[in-house]
Design a protein around this motif. Sequence first.
Motif, PDB file in Angstrom:
ATOM      1  N   UNK A 121     -21.854 119.866 -53.792  1.00 24.15           N
ATOM      2  CA  UNK A 121     -22.640 119.801 -55.030  1.00 24.15           C
ATOM      3  C   UNK A 121     -22.599 118.387 -55.626  1.00 24.15           C
ATOM      4  N   UNK A 122     -21.416 117.787 -55.666  1.00 19.92           N
ATOM      5  CA  UNK A 122     -21.270 116.433 -56.197  1.00 19.92           C
ATOM      6  C   UNK A 122     -21.993 115.435 -55.302  1.00 19.92           C
ATOM      7  N   UNK A 123     -21.890 115.598 -53.998  1.00 15.84           N
ATOM      8  CA  UNK A 123     -22.600 114.707 -53.070  1.00 15.84           C
ATOM      9  C   UNK A 123     -24.102 114.784 -53.288  1.00 15.84           C
ATOM     10  N   UNK A 124     -24.615 115.994 -53.420  1.00 10.26           N
ATOM     11  CA  UNK A 124     -26.052 116.157 -53.641  1.00 10.26           C
ATOM     12  C   UNK A 124     -26.479 115.497 -54.955  1.00 10.26           C
ATOM     13  N   UNK A 125     -25.732 115.719 -56.029  1.00 12.07           N
ATOM     14  CA  UNK A 125     -26.093 115.121 -57.325  1.00 12.07           C
ATOM     15  C   UNK A 125     -26.086 113.601 -57.245  1.00 12.07           C
ATOM     16  N   UNK A 126     -25.083 113.041 -56.594  1.00 14.18           N
ATOM     17  CA  UNK A 126     -24.992 111.588 -56.464  1.00 14.18           C
ATOM     18  C   UNK A 126     -26.192 111.036 -55.696  1.00 14.18           C
ATOM     19  N   UNK A 127     -26.459 111.601 -54.531  1.00 12.39           N
ATOM     20  CA  UNK A 127     -27.524 111.073 -53.688  1.00 12.39           C
ATOM     21  C   UNK A 127     -28.908 111.312 -54.287  1.00 12.39           C
ATOM     22  N   UNK A 128     -29.109 112.441 -54.953  1.00 15.26           N
ATOM     23  CA  UNK A 128     -30.401 112.693 -55.581  1.00 15.26           C
ATOM     24  C   UNK A 128     -30.668 111.701 -56.709  1.00 15.26           C
ATOM     25  N   UNK A 129     -29.621 111.351 -57.459  1.00 14.68           N
ATOM     26  CA  UNK A 129     -29.814 110.339 -58.500  1.00 14.68           C
ATOM     27  C   UNK A 129     -30.264 109.028 -57.871  1.00 14.68           C
ATOM     28  N   UNK A 130     -29.626 108.621 -56.795  1.00 15.28           N
ATOM     29  CA  UNK A 130     -30.003 107.373 -56.128  1.00 15.28           C
ATOM     30  C   UNK A 130     -31.417 107.448 -55.556  1.00 15.28           C
ATOM     31  N   UNK A 131     -31.775 108.593 -54.975  1.00 18.14           N
ATOM     32  CA  UNK A 131     -33.109 108.750 -54.397  1.00 18.14           C
ATOM     33  C   UNK A 131     -34.197 108.695 -55.468  1.00 18.14           C
ATOM     34  N   UNK A 132     -33.893 109.188 -56.664  1.00 18.74           N
ATOM     35  CA  UNK A 132     -34.864 109.125 -57.764  1.00 18.74           C
ATOM     36  C   UNK A 132     -35.036 107.704 -58.286  1.00 18.74           C
ATOM     37  N   UNK A 133     -33.943 106.985 -58.371  1.00 18.60           N
ATOM     38  CA  UNK A 133     -33.925 105.665 -58.997  1.00 18.60           C
ATOM     39  C   UNK A 133     -34.443 104.567 -58.084  1.00 18.60           C
ATOM     40  N   UNK A 134     -34.170 104.689 -56.785  1.00 20.93           N
ATOM     41  CA  UNK A 134     -34.410 103.591 -55.848  1.00 20.93           C
ATOM     42  C   UNK A 134     -35.358 104.037 -54.729  1.00 20.93           C
ATOM     43  N   UNK A 135     -36.630 103.648 -54.796  1.00 16.46           N
ATOM     44  CA  UNK A 135     -37.585 104.061 -53.758  1.00 16.46           C
ATOM     45  C   UNK A 135     -37.167 103.618 -52.352  1.00 16.46           C
ATOM     46  N   UNK A 136     -36.539 102.455 -52.228  1.00 16.45           N
ATOM     47  CA  UNK A 136     -36.077 101.993 -50.918  1.00 16.45           C
ATOM     48  C   UNK A 136     -34.998 102.906 -50.357  1.00 16.45           C
ATOM     49  N   UNK A 137     -34.085 103.326 -51.216  1.00 15.26           N
ATOM     50  CA  UNK A 137     -33.047 104.262 -50.798  1.00 15.26           C
ATOM     51  C   UNK A 137     -33.689 105.567 -50.334  1.00 15.26           C
ATOM     52  N   UNK A 138     -34.647 106.044 -51.112  1.00 11.62           N
ATOM     53  CA  UNK A 138     -35.341 107.290 -50.772  1.00 11.62           C
ATOM     54  C   UNK A 138     -36.014 107.169 -49.412  1.00 11.62           C
TER      55      UNK A 138
END
Length: 189
Positions: free
Chosen positions: A127-144
């Motif tokens: 759950x924590x991993x998903x929340x962390x990575x989803x925040x990054x995917x929302x914020x950073x189009x390159x990461x996504x």
Amino acid sequence: MPDRAVAWLRELGAAELAHPGGTLLSHLERVQDLLGSWGARPALRRAGLCHALYGTDGFGTALLPPGRRAEPAEVIGAEAEAIVYLYASCDRAASYPTLAAAEPSFRDRFTGAVHCPDLRSRRDLAELSAANELDLARIDPGFHREWGAGLLGLFTGWRDLLSEPALRECRAVLGDGTADGDGGQRAFG
């Protein structure tokens, strides 16, 4: 307790440390809020707020060394600190592929020790991993673009560990594309 934890994170420099989307502190607060929106219990939300204290396999900067675990335990509670340590100590390449297995193998990147976390710990980690990575995917189009398909594959593989709101959000943010074939084993952010 959250106000005390935020003040403490500021003292440790989280508000000055650059991170996608602003500062590390802003990222930590967004992760905590996302976990809250999924109905996570208070200890998991506090762990979300402090998940990068010891650095991670994907974010090497640590606010504290893992030898100082008593300090965060005093600020956020022992249960939340144990989740933070599990998250920070996760050797992702070694641990992620088996996390949802009947007999998972978790490798501590600090000590090299291998163990089998209980189901609740694995659910917290997922759950924590998903929340962390989803925040990054929302914020950073390159990461996504770079990691989105692999993350979607990883998180759908963890469907038995993730809450329904988390899994729904993973699909909404990352799309329904196909994983890139690495099974989500790369070290994400």
